[in-house]
Every structure is written in C-alpha cells, then in structure tokens.
Design a protein around this motif. Structure first.
Motif, short mmCIF file in Angstrom:
data_model
loop_
_atom_site.label_atom_id
_atom_site.label_comp_id
_atom_site.label_asym_id
_atom_site.label_seq_id
_atom_site.Cartn_x
_atom_site.Cartn_y
_atom_site.Cartn_z
N TYR A 76 0.85 -1.18 0.00
CA TYR A 76 0.00 0.00 0.00
C TYR A 76 0.89 1.23 0.00
O TYR A 76 1.89 1.27 0.72
CB TYR A 76 -0.86 -0.02 1.28
N CYS A 77 0.52 2.23 -0.79
CA CYS A 77 1.30 3.47 -0.85
C CYS A 77 0.81 4.48 0.19
O CYS A 77 -0.39 4.72 0.30
CB CYS A 77 1.14 4.13 -2.22
N TYR A 78 1.74 5.05 0.90
CA TYR A 78 1.50 6.22 1.73
C TYR A 78 2.30 7.36 1.14
O TYR A 78 3.13 7.15 0.24
CB TYR A 78 1.91 5.94 3.18
N LYS A 79 2.08 8.56 1.63
CA LYS A 79 2.75 9.73 1.03
C LYS A 79 4.27 9.58 1.01
O LYS A 79 4.90 9.93 0.04
CB LYS A 79 2.34 11.01 1.75
N SER A 80 4.86 9.05 2.09
CA SER A 80 6.32 9.02 2.15
C SER A 80 6.93 7.62 2.13
O SER A 80 8.15 7.49 2.22
CB SER A 80 6.81 9.77 3.40
N TYR A 81 6.10 6.57 2.01
CA TYR A 81 6.66 5.21 1.98
C TYR A 81 5.65 4.24 1.39
O TYR A 81 4.47 4.55 1.24
CB TYR A 81 7.09 4.76 3.37
N ILE A 82 6.16 3.04 1.08
CA ILE A 82 5.32 1.91 0.70
C ILE A 82 5.34 0.94 1.87
O ILE A 82 6.41 0.63 2.42
CB ILE A 82 5.84 1.21 -0.57
N SER A 83 4.17 0.47 2.26
CA SER A 83 4.06 -0.48 3.35
C SER A 83 3.81 -1.87 2.74
O SER A 83 2.81 -2.08 2.06
CB SER A 83 2.90 -0.10 4.27
N VAL A 84 4.74 -2.79 2.98
CA VAL A 84 4.58 -4.18 2.54
C VAL A 84 4.02 -4.95 3.74
O VAL A 84 4.60 -4.94 4.82
CB VAL A 84 5.92 -4.79 2.09
N SER A 85 2.85 -5.57 3.54
CA SER A 85 2.15 -6.27 4.60
C SER A 85 2.37 -7.78 4.48
O SER A 85 2.09 -8.35 3.42
CB SER A 85 0.64 -6.02 4.51
N PHE A 86 2.85 -8.38 5.53
CA PHE A 86 2.94 -9.84 5.63
C PHE A 86 1.85 -10.26 6.60
O PHE A 86 1.96 -10.02 7.81
CB PHE A 86 4.33 -10.27 6.13
N PHE A 87 0.79 -10.87 6.09
CA PHE A 87 -0.40 -11.13 6.90
C PHE A 87 -0.17 -12.17 7.98
O PHE A 87 -0.91 -12.20 8.96
CB PHE A 87 -1.58 -11.50 6.00
N ARG A 88 0.83 -13.01 7.85
CA ARG A 88 1.23 -13.94 8.91
C ARG A 88 2.66 -13.62 9.36
O ARG A 88 3.47 -14.49 9.65
CB ARG A 88 1.17 -15.39 8.42
#
Length: 136
Positions: A76-88
């Motif tokens: 997911y993109c935020y203004k100053s970074y990309i957040s990579v989500s590991f659901f587990r």
C-alpha cells in the motif's frame, strides 16, 4: 479511448477498482506516484519470480498475492513510503520490523532513500508463501 489517471486517496495510495488477476495489479502499479511506481514494479517482479504460481488481486486499493482465497502479502502506498504487509508476519524469522493492530500482521515500510535489502525481503516472501494465507 484513454482511461483517466487513477485518483489518489488522501494517503497517496491509488484508488483502483477491486478485481482479480494480473490486470488490476498492473493498473495499480501503473498508478503508483513518483518513485513508488518503479519500486512497485520491482516488488511485483520479485514476488512473481519467486512464487510464479500465485493468484493476484486488488482489494481495498491494495495489491494482494497468494492463493485465493488466502493472501500472504500485499502493499500500500502512503505519502512518504510503501508499506509491505505480511499477513502472517509474526510467524516469519526474523519478524518484519513494524507491528500492526492485527495480531499476526507485520509490515516493512520502504521509504525512497531506504537501502534495498533484497536478500531479507526474498527470505520473508519465501517464508510467507509457505504459510496458510489470510482470507481477506
């Protein structure tokens, strides 16, 4: 007829219609603003290069990777970074650095000037792909 550019949400994330398959994910990546687009392309290529038989989808303006209906990773993109989500992510060793309100989810935040630790990210992707996916 050319499609208008995707609207960016207030967070800086592209607003992309929900859909399954590579098409919606590529539309999301194409709409990522600035320096985030090449990083999105690189993330997609890395994920699919490591685990080529994955399903893809865009839900809640987030590209997801896994084996439907279970997803192990999204970004997911935020203004100053990309957040990579590991659901587990709590099951990964070492755990990704950023905690979540969700008990099992962990995040990696990538800022424009952050060094790219491809070895660690590759290891997390491989570990996560072997875990049961999260039905989202």
């Amino acid at each position: 007829m050319t499609k208008p550019p995707a609207k960016l949400l207030s967070s800086g994330n592209p607003q992309i219609a929900m859909g399954y398959g590579d098409g919606p994910v590529q539309a999301y990546i194409a709409a990522m603003p600035g320096w985030k687009r090449p990083l999105g392309e690189r993330l997609d290529a890395l994920i699919m290069g490591l685990v080529p038989d994955l399903d893809k989808a865009v839900k809640w303006n987030t590209p997801l990777y896994g084996r439907a209906p279970g997803w192990f990773l999204g970004f997911y993109c935020y203004k100053s970074y990309i957040s990579v989500s590991f659901f587990r992510g709590r099951s990964l060793t070492p755990m990704p650095p950023v905690a979540s309100k969700s008990r099992d989810t962990r995040y990696l935040h990538i800022h424009e000037s952050d060094p790219w630790d491809q070895a660690q990210l590759t290891d997390w992707i491989m570990q996560a792909s072997l875990l049961p996916g999260e039905p989202l």
